[in-house]
Design a protein around this motif. Structure first.
Motif, mmCIF file in Angstrom:
data_model
loop_
_atom_site.group_PDB
_atom_site.id
_atom_site.type_symbol
_atom_site.label_atom_id
_atom_site.label_comp_id
_atom_site.label_asym_id
_atom_site.label_seq_id
_atom_site.Cartn_x
_atom_site.Cartn_y
_atom_site.Cartn_z
ATOM 1 N N GLN A 12 0.833 -1.199 0.000
ATOM 2 C CA GLN A 12 0.000 0.000 0.000
ATOM 3 C C GLN A 12 0.871 1.254 0.000
ATOM 4 N N PHE A 13 1.945 1.259 0.802
ATOM 5 C CA PHE A 13 2.872 2.394 0.820
ATOM 6 C C PHE A 13 3.482 2.588 -0.574
ATOM 7 N N ALA A 14 3.964 1.490 -1.151
ATOM 8 C CA ALA A 14 4.618 1.564 -2.463
ATOM 9 C C ALA A 14 3.647 2.060 -3.533
ATOM 10 N N ASN A 15 2.435 1.539 -3.537
ATOM 11 C CA ASN A 15 1.453 1.958 -4.536
ATOM 12 C C ASN A 15 1.148 3.449 -4.429
ATOM 13 N N LEU A 16 1.017 3.929 -3.205
ATOM 14 C CA LEU A 16 0.732 5.350 -2.994
ATOM 15 C C LEU A 16 1.896 6.210 -3.494
ATOM 16 N N MET A 17 3.130 5.799 -3.208
ATOM 17 C CA MET A 17 4.298 6.550 -3.662
ATOM 18 C C MET A 17 4.408 6.535 -5.185
ATOM 19 N N ILE A 18 4.188 5.390 -5.800
ATOM 20 C CA ILE A 18 4.263 5.291 -7.265
ATOM 21 C C ILE A 18 3.220 6.195 -7.904
ATOM 22 N N ILE A 21 4.383 9.812 -7.573
ATOM 23 C CA ILE A 21 5.510 10.085 -8.476
ATOM 24 C C ILE A 21 5.001 10.251 -9.903
ATOM 25 N N GLN A 22 4.073 9.415 -10.318
ATOM 26 C CA GLN A 22 3.511 9.533 -11.658
ATOM 27 C C GLN A 22 2.745 10.847 -11.827
ATOM 28 N N GLN A 23 2.093 11.317 -10.763
ATOM 29 C CA GLN A 23 1.348 12.579 -10.843
ATOM 30 C C GLN A 23 2.265 13.776 -11.021
ATOM 31 N N VAL A 24 3.414 13.771 -10.373
ATOM 32 C CA VAL A 24 4.303 14.920 -10.452
ATOM 33 C C VAL A 24 5.333 14.786 -11.564
ATOM 34 N N GLU A 25 5.327 13.677 -12.272
ATOM 35 C CA GLU A 25 6.304 13.423 -13.318
ATOM 36 C C GLU A 25 6.291 14.505 -14.400
ATOM 37 N N ASP A 26 5.105 14.969 -14.779
ATOM 38 C CA ASP A 26 4.995 15.975 -15.832
ATOM 39 C C ASP A 26 5.375 17.367 -15.347
ATOM 40 N N ASN A 27 5.195 17.638 -14.069
ATOM 41 C CA ASN A 27 5.509 18.950 -13.519
ATOM 42 C C ASN A 27 6.261 18.752 -12.207
ATOM 43 N N TRP A 28 7.530 18.466 -12.292
ATOM 44 C CA TRP A 28 8.299 18.117 -11.099
ATOM 45 C C TRP A 28 8.544 19.309 -10.190
ATOM 46 N N GLN A 29 8.235 20.516 -10.645
ATOM 47 C CA GLN A 29 8.401 21.692 -9.793
ATOM 48 C C GLN A 29 7.171 21.955 -8.934
ATOM 49 N N LYS A 30 6.070 21.310 -9.244
ATOM 50 C CA LYS A 30 4.849 21.449 -8.456
ATOM 51 C C LYS A 30 5.090 20.853 -7.068
ATOM 52 N N PRO A 31 4.535 21.470 -6.011
ATOM 53 C CA PRO A 31 4.711 20.855 -4.683
ATOM 54 C C PRO A 31 4.159 19.428 -4.660
ATOM 55 N N TRP A 32 4.839 18.569 -3.947
ATOM 56 C CA TRP A 32 4.396 17.185 -3.857
ATOM 57 C C TRP A 32 3.061 17.088 -3.149
ATOM 58 N N GLY A 55 7.395 9.153 8.220
ATOM 59 C CA GLY A 55 6.754 8.551 7.052
ATOM 60 C C GLY A 55 5.243 8.489 7.155
ATOM 61 N N ASN A 56 4.735 8.285 8.365
ATOM 62 C CA ASN A 56 3.278 8.261 8.534
ATOM 63 C C ASN A 56 2.660 9.592 8.129
ATOM 64 N N ALA A 57 3.247 10.694 8.578
ATOM 65 C CA ALA A 57 2.722 12.016 8.243
ATOM 66 C C ALA A 57 2.771 12.239 6.737
ATOM 67 N N PHE A 58 3.868 11.884 6.146
ATOM 68 C CA PHE A 58 4.068 12.038 4.710
ATOM 69 C C PHE A 58 3.004 11.266 3.917
ATOM 70 N N LEU A 59 2.839 10.003 4.229
ATOM 71 C CA LEU A 59 1.896 9.164 3.497
ATOM 72 C C LEU A 59 0.442 9.559 3.769
ATOM 73 N N LEU A 60 0.131 9.946 4.999
ATOM 74 C CA LEU A 60 -1.238 10.366 5.300
ATOM 75 C C LEU A 60 -1.580 11.679 4.594
ATOM 76 N N LEU A 61 -0.602 12.546 4.405
ATOM 77 C CA LEU A 61 -0.835 13.757 3.617
ATOM 78 C C LEU A 61 -1.145 13.402 2.160
ATOM 79 N N PHE A 62 -0.420 12.431 1.622
ATOM 80 C CA PHE A 62 -0.724 11.959 0.264
ATOM 81 C C PHE A 62 -2.167 11.475 0.182
ATOM 82 N N LEU A 63 -2.569 10.712 1.182
ATOM 83 C CA LEU A 63 -3.951 10.203 1.207
ATOM 84 C C LEU A 63 -4.960 11.341 1.260
#
Length: 164
Positions: A12-18, A21-32, A55-63
């Motif tokens: 689940q962690f890996a899928n969220l990170m992938i 990464i795919q979302q910011v691939e086109d605009n790598w200057q956009k905030p993560w 890492g928990n804070a980081f991943l929960l922000l992604f969510l």
């Protein structure tokens, strides 16, 4: 069994990170994490207000960004139940991890807390074994519960607290 849960959580962690990464691939200057950049005090926390770290804070922000959650407040199923809140049917949890240490005396095998261990002198610490371990907990966001119906005033206060 624990390994199965670890593998599932890691996937689940890996899928969220992938996905991110795919979302910011086109605009790598956009905030993560644009939700945190555009919103005040948007730090993942539990129901009592204790913030998640690392890492928990980081991943929960992604969510929060992925699902457009209105608050960064998370809880386990049991925490929700204890607070008189119901998790909505069909809601999917996300794993968070928690590191802890088992400390026991090398000869007597007597256990002490990690805090007690840290208070010992270096010489005394040499008499103990410290075993690091971790636990995973599945958490839900407040948006995945009936909190807004059960506690409408608190819900509005939380939404205001985290509004941009």
């Amino acid at each position: 069994m624990k390994t199965d849960y670890f593998d599932k959580a890691a996937q689940q962690f890996a899928n969220l990170m992938i996905e991110k990464i795919q979302q910011v691939e086109d605009n790598w200057q956009k905030p993560w994490i644009t939700i945190a950049a555009n919103t005040r005090n948007f730090f993942p926390q539990n129901l009592t207000g204790r913030r998640y770290a690392g890492g928990n804070a980081f991943l929960l922000l992604f969510l929060c960004e992925k699902f457009q959650y209105q608050t960064p407040v998370f809880m386990t199923f049991n925490q929700a139940k204890d607070a008189g809140i119901s998790v909505l049917k069909g809601s999917k949890s996300f794993p968070v991890y928690y590191f802890l240490f088992y400390v026991y005396h090398k000869e007597t095998r007597k256990k002490i807390t990690f805090e007690e261990y840290k208070a010992l002198s270096r010489e005394q610490q040499q008499e103990y074994n410290v075993i690091p371990t971790y636990k995973y907990y599945s958490v839900f966001n407040l948006d995945q519960t009936n909190f807004s119906d059960v506690r409408p005033e608190e819900w509005e206060a939380l939404r205001e607290k985290f509004r941009g």
